[in-house]
Design an enzyme around this catalytic site. Structure first.
Site, PDB file in Angstrom:
ATOM      1  N   GLN A  45      41.062 -96.490  57.722  1.00 31.43           N
ATOM      2  CA  GLN A  45      41.660 -97.503  56.598  1.00 31.43           C
ATOM      3  C   GLN A  45      42.593 -98.352  57.712  1.00 31.43           C
ATOM      4  O   GLN A  45      43.444 -97.515  58.363  1.00 31.43           O
ATOM      5  CB  GLN A  45      42.480 -96.984  55.543  1.00 31.43           C
ATOM      6  CG  GLN A  45      42.982 -97.980  54.605  1.00 31.43           C
ATOM      7  CD  GLN A  45      43.479 -97.319  53.243  1.00 31.43           C
ATOM      8  OE1 GLN A  45      42.968 -96.103  53.030  1.00 31.43           O
ATOM      9  NE2 GLN A  45      44.387 -98.104  52.610  1.00 31.43           N
ATOM     10  N   SER A  81      41.172 -90.518  60.009  1.00 33.04           N
ATOM     11  CA  SER A  81      41.392 -90.107  58.468  1.00 33.04           C
ATOM     12  C   SER A  81      40.234 -90.471  57.758  1.00 33.04           C
ATOM     13  O   SER A  81      39.241 -89.798  57.803  1.00 33.04           O
ATOM     14  CB  SER A  81      42.500 -91.140  58.171  1.00 33.04           C
ATOM     15  OG  SER A  81      42.851 -90.792  57.041  1.00 33.04           O
ATOM     16  N   LEU A  82      40.021 -91.558  56.971  1.00 34.50           N
ATOM     17  CA  LEU A  82      39.105 -91.858  56.204  1.00 34.50           C
ATOM     18  C   LEU A  82      37.736 -91.880  56.789  1.00 34.50           C
ATOM     19  O   LEU A  82      36.602 -91.370  56.570  1.00 34.50           O
ATOM     20  CB  LEU A  82      39.276 -93.258  55.734  1.00 34.50           C
ATOM     21  CG  LEU A  82      37.698 -93.939  55.180  1.00 34.50           C
ATOM     22  CD1 LEU A  82      37.365 -93.386  53.828  1.00 34.50           C
ATOM     23  CD2 LEU A  82      37.989 -95.415  54.895  1.00 34.50           C
ATOM     24  N   ARG A 130      39.014 -90.806  45.911  1.00 34.89           N
ATOM     25  CA  ARG A 130      40.073 -90.741  46.808  1.00 34.89           C
ATOM     26  C   ARG A 130      40.708 -91.919  47.129  1.00 34.89           C
ATOM     27  O   ARG A 130      42.059 -91.913  47.286  1.00 34.89           O
ATOM     28  CB  ARG A 130      39.393 -90.295  48.433  1.00 34.89           C
ATOM     29  CG  ARG A 130      40.328 -89.957  49.261  1.00 34.89           C
ATOM     30  CD  ARG A 130      39.437 -89.561  50.462  1.00 34.89           C
ATOM     31  NE  ARG A 130      40.442 -89.281  51.630  1.00 34.89           N
ATOM     32  CZ  ARG A 130      40.876 -90.052  52.737  1.00 34.89           C
ATOM     33  NH1 ARG A 130      40.762 -91.529  52.631  1.00 34.89           N
ATOM     34  NH2 ARG A 130      41.893 -89.416  53.900  1.00 34.89           N
ATOM     35  N   HIS A 164      49.553 -89.869  55.119  1.00 36.69           N
ATOM     36  CA  HIS A 164      49.590 -88.529  55.998  1.00 36.69           C
ATOM     37  C   HIS A 164      51.041 -88.067  56.102  1.00 36.69           C
ATOM     38  O   HIS A 164      51.360 -87.627  56.960  1.00 36.69           O
ATOM     39  CB  HIS A 164      48.842 -88.905  57.258  1.00 36.69           C
ATOM     40  CG  HIS A 164      47.610 -89.203  57.343  1.00 36.69           C
ATOM     41  ND1 HIS A 164      46.552 -88.179  56.892  1.00 36.69           N
ATOM     42  CD2 HIS A 164      46.908 -90.335  57.297  1.00 36.69           C
ATOM     43  CE1 HIS A 164      45.233 -88.783  57.148  1.00 36.69           C
ATOM     44  NE2 HIS A 164      45.426 -90.042  57.118  1.00 36.69           N
ATOM     45  N   GLN A 179      44.316 -83.245  54.488  1.00 43.56           N
ATOM     46  CA  GLN A 179      44.349 -84.201  55.277  1.00 43.56           C
ATOM     47  C   GLN A 179      45.065 -85.243  55.000  1.00 43.56           C
ATOM     48  O   GLN A 179      45.832 -85.791  55.807  1.00 43.56           O
ATOM     49  CB  GLN A 179      42.660 -84.682  55.465  1.00 43.56           C
ATOM     50  CG  GLN A 179      42.608 -85.933  56.536  1.00 43.56           C
ATOM     51  CD  GLN A 179      41.419 -86.823  56.008  1.00 43.56           C
ATOM     52  OE1 GLN A 179      41.637 -87.415  54.863  1.00 43.56           O
ATOM     53  NE2 GLN A 179      40.552 -86.961  56.750  1.00 43.56           N
TER      54      GLN A 179
END
Length: 314
Positions: free
Chosen positions: A10, A88-89, A113, A198, A246
């Protein structure tokens, strides 16, 4: 060729992403249309909408679908990777491409999500700042001192060994910027994000995702996929726990990429809306490691031709 695939995270999104790929490549278009059917809206239209594509709830499924649509459009031209790695994503894109999730399943999960993260991020506003400097222990020590004083500011993304993104409550991040400046850090850049991803500020989204993933069934990977959260390869035993942690854990992209390189990867291809991860890789990988990004039709055709040539030589 020992190939490592990088999957955009992202922040890579931009209005118009994938439009030329959608128009030119039937396999790409089919994948995006498949995602649209699951999401309940026209995903390419959303990707073209400057206001919507900046929103987490829309950006996450759009990036996941684009990354996997590129993989599908490459088809048999793409050799089996040595490893995959997403930011991440992008880990969900990587896990989908490697067979851990099927595409419909991944799109449905990421739809939820994205909503969780946008809703919780808006309820717990924060900010993120990229801190440039190769003494990351110094940055960590400054943040630790601020946390001991009650400030809510945390290390969030270890993008390279000289770029660490910090995040937290806006006023506390501002205090960290001031303290880091006093400590000798000369370059910091505020990021255009809607929340402190995060970090513990997203804990409610992590709890929602934990419930959401509880009934899901995952398969074994067809090739190794590295986790940002642990820096190690995902395993069947650790997958659920890693994905649920995560959202509130720092990402260790630099460390995971270094392990991929240590495993012998000599070619990196990023798939998604931007070449951000390839730019990170330029600061981490040796110069003899080949680096490419597929973000549009021109780059798709160029990389496809290179892979075809490589296949003929093999």
């Amino acid at each position: 060729m020992k190939l490592g695939i990088l999957f955009s995270g992202q922040g890579a999104q931009k209005a118009g992403m994938g439009a030329d790929l959608y128009a030119a490549l039937p396999a790409y278009r089919e994948t995006i249309d498949q995602a649209s059917a699951i999401l309940g809206y026209d995903l390419q239209a959303v990707a073209n909408d400057e206001a919507k594509i900046t929103q987490t709830a829309y950006a996450q499924p759009a990036i996941l679908a684009m990354s996997n649509a590129i993989i599908n459009a490459l088809g048999d031209v793409l050799p089996t990777p040595v490893a995959g790695l997403g930011l991440s994503l992008g880990e969900y894109s990587a896990l989908t491409a490697s067979g851990v999730m099927d595409f419909n399943q991944a799109v449905a999960i990421i739809k939820d999500r994205g909503i969780y993260m946008q809703t919780v991020g808006e309820a717990n506003p924060g900010k993120m700042v990229a801190v440039m400097g190769d003494d990351q222990a110094l940055i960590e020590s400054v943040l630790a001192a601020l946390q001991a004083a009650g400030k809510r500011v945390y290390p969030a993304n270890y993008n390279t060994f000289a770029q660490l993104v910090i995040g937290g409550v806006a006023a506390d991040v501002d205090a960290a910027v001031e303290a880091l400046t006093d400590a000798g850090i000369q370059r910091m850049v505020e990021l255009p994000v809607s929340g402190a991803f995060h970090t513990p500020l997203l804990k409610d989204a992590a709890l929602q995702l934990t419930t959401r993933l509880a009934g899901e069934t995952f398969k074994a990977t067809q090739y190794p996929v590295y986790s940002n959260t642990t820096g190690s390869v995902f395993t069947a035993d650790t997958l659920f726990e890693t994905l649920t942690k995560q959202i509130i854990s720092p990402t260790y992209f630099a460390q995971a990429l270094q392990k991929m390189l240590d495993d012998g990867v000599d070619t990196l291809i990023e798939v998604g809306p931007s070449d951000t991860l390839i730019k990170f890789a330029k600061k981490i990988a040796p110069k003899d490691v080949k680096r490419y990004a597929i973000t549009d039709v021109d780059s798709f055709n160029a990389v496809r031709d290179l892979l075809l040539a490589e296949g003929k030589e093999a």
